[in-house]
Design an enzyme around this catalytic site. Structure first.
Site, PDB file in Angstrom:
ATOM      1  N   HIS A  25       1.373  18.019 -76.236  1.00  0.00           N
ATOM      2  CA  HIS A  25       1.270  18.566 -74.876  1.00  0.00           C
ATOM      3  C   HIS A  25       0.145  17.880 -74.104  1.00  0.00           C
ATOM      4  O   HIS A  25       0.353  17.398 -72.977  1.00  0.00           O
ATOM      5  CB  HIS A  25       1.017  20.072 -74.963  1.00  0.00           C
ATOM      6  CG  HIS A  25       0.872  20.742 -73.636  1.00  0.00           C
ATOM      7  ND1 HIS A  25       1.908  21.382 -73.005  1.00  0.00           N
ATOM      8  CD2 HIS A  25      -0.203  20.874 -72.807  1.00  0.00           C
ATOM      9  CE1 HIS A  25       1.499  21.881 -71.853  1.00  0.00           C
ATOM     10  NE2 HIS A  25       0.209  21.581 -71.713  1.00  0.00           N
ATOM     11  N   GLU A  26      -1.033  17.841 -74.716  1.00  0.00           N
ATOM     12  CA  GLU A  26      -2.179  17.247 -74.023  1.00  0.00           C
ATOM     13  C   GLU A  26      -2.012  15.742 -73.868  1.00  0.00           C
ATOM     14  O   GLU A  26      -2.501  15.164 -72.895  1.00  0.00           O
ATOM     15  CB  GLU A  26      -3.473  17.574 -74.781  1.00  0.00           C
ATOM     16  CG  GLU A  26      -3.785  19.060 -74.895  1.00  0.00           C
ATOM     17  CD  GLU A  26      -3.862  19.755 -73.542  1.00  0.00           C
ATOM     18  OE1 GLU A  26      -4.215  19.079 -72.540  1.00  0.00           O
ATOM     19  OE2 GLU A  26      -3.574  20.964 -73.473  1.00  0.00           O
ATOM     20  N   HIS A  29      -0.305  15.033 -70.621  1.00  0.00           N
ATOM     21  CA  HIS A  29      -1.245  15.009 -69.497  1.00  0.00           C
ATOM     22  C   HIS A  29      -2.044  13.705 -69.485  1.00  0.00           C
ATOM     23  O   HIS A  29      -2.207  13.074 -68.440  1.00  0.00           O
ATOM     24  CB  HIS A  29      -2.227  16.186 -69.618  1.00  0.00           C
ATOM     25  CG  HIS A  29      -1.610  17.539 -69.433  1.00  0.00           C
ATOM     26  ND1 HIS A  29      -0.799  17.851 -68.375  1.00  0.00           N
ATOM     27  CD2 HIS A  29      -1.718  18.674 -70.177  1.00  0.00           C
ATOM     28  CE1 HIS A  29      -0.426  19.123 -68.459  1.00  0.00           C
ATOM     29  NE2 HIS A  29      -0.961  19.635 -69.555  1.00  0.00           N
TER      30      HIS A  29
END
Length: 374
Positions: A25-26, A29
């Site tokens: 997920h990170e 980003h």
């Protein structure tokens, strides 16, 4: 071999399941941020005091916190929850300021935020495509496996082995389509077009109304025909079928989560179905006692869950940020600082209250408290 996982094993397996998904997920980003020219100052998996940390040549500090229940990427200039310019940001040299998060146009900021949940969904799609290729896609044909005695189907003489071709003219290709049509036809004459051997038949069935409790209002009446499905079969897909099937399966999972959340909110389903870290850890331990494929599937469903939850329009979550960016794009200027601060503080309180609720729910403390009061 561990037959019944203890609490320590369950926590370990939960960490093994959730930590890679948080990293994915990170990383979404982070990668889109780099593509947009934003410097990442910190990439953290877990919260709390770092157990390990190191810096790369780009000046990003990578770290692993002791509590693996989340993570974050802190971009340069992203000094407040609302990403508003500060005096410190305004004092930066122009070249350095241009590499900060809030210096980017709203569409790039939105892409950076959206990339986290999107990467969770992409991970699920890739895993499902691999599983469908090597093990097959689970399918349940619209063939009646059994008929409940005394049910509407039994009274209409539907039989095990009948293939349902259509219901009230709606073509049926999968068994799960049947319930979606029947449940809204309580006490209504419904025509089942079936294939019995080589003979096509049209049989009228009147689904019986079953009252389902609805704590949020009047009970809901759902139609029940009284048929059961046959066995699940695994169908290996061709290469060109994989992307569509994987995207469809992921979409169905998201749709199921949306439906479940809506039903809990309106009272059609019990809040006991909500799960927090304690419940997830227990399930992780139980699933880990199965096969690696089962654990991978479990991880994939958690990944979809992470993506879905983060897109909820709650301030402090990715979805909350996206709402403000949409408002900024429509208004041609950011939402007021005070409104953003109020929203993010309220969102944080909401999330903390929710986490407390589901944790207490997981531990069964509500039932114990009710027992003491009673």
């Amino acid at each position: 071999m561990i037959e019944t996982p203890g609490i320590l094993w369950s926590i370990l397996f939960f960490a093994l399941a959730i930590a890679p998904l948080i990293f994915i997920h990170e990383m979404g980003h982070y990668l889109v941020g780099r593509w947009c020219g934003v410097k990442a100052e910190v990439f953290s998996i877990g919260f709390g005091k770092p157990l390990a940390k190191w810096s790369d040549k780009r000046g990003t500090r990578w770290q692993i916190g002791w509590m693996p229940l989340g993570g974050y990427v802190r971009f340069a200039g992203d000094m407040t929850a609302t990403s508003e310019p500060t005096a410190e940001w305004l004092s930066l040299p122009p070249e350095e300021r241009n590499r900060t998060f809030q210096a980017k146009p709203v569409w790039q900021r939105a892409l950076i935020v959206l990339a986290g949940p999107a990467t969770n969904f992409l991970f699920a799609i890739i895993v499902f495509a691999g599983l469908f290729s090597f093990y097959g896609e689970p399918r349940v044909d619209p063939v009646i496996g059994a008929v409940v005695p005394g049910s509407a189907a039994a009274q209409a003489d539907l039989r095990a082995g009948d293939r349902i071709v259509a219901i009230d003219g709606n073509p049926i290709s999968r068994y799960d389509q049947i319930a979606m049509i029947v449940q809204v036809r309580a006490n209504q004459v419904t025509v089942f077009s079936i294939q019995r051997g080589s003979v096509p038949l049209n049989i009228s069935v009147t689904p019986k109304a079953e009252k389902v409790d609805n704590p949020g209002g009047a009970p809901v009446l759902l139609g029940r025909a009284g048929i059961m499905s046959g066995p699940v079969r695994m169908v290996k897909l061709q290469f060109w079928e994989l992307p569509g099937a994987a995207v469809k399966f992921t979409g169905q999972a998201v749709g199921g989560m949306m439906t479940g959340l809506r039903q809990i909110i309106v009272g059609q389903r019990s809040v006991d179905e909500l799960g927090g870290p304690v419940k997830m850890a227990r399930i992780s331990g139980e699933v880990a006692m199965g096969t690696p494929i089962q654990f991978l599937f479990f991880m994939t469903m958690i990944s979809i869950n992470l993506g879905f939850i983060n897109l909820l329009p709650i301030p402090t979550l990715d979805g909350g940020h996206l709402v403000f960016y949409v408002a900024e794009a429509v208004r041609r200027k950011p939402v007021g600082l005070r409104a953003q601060e109020w929203a993010f503080k309220s969102g944080l309180v909401m999330l903390l209250a929710f986490m407390l609720f589901v944790t207490v729910n997981d531990l069964g403390l509500w039932n114990r408290l009710a027992g003491l009061i009673g």
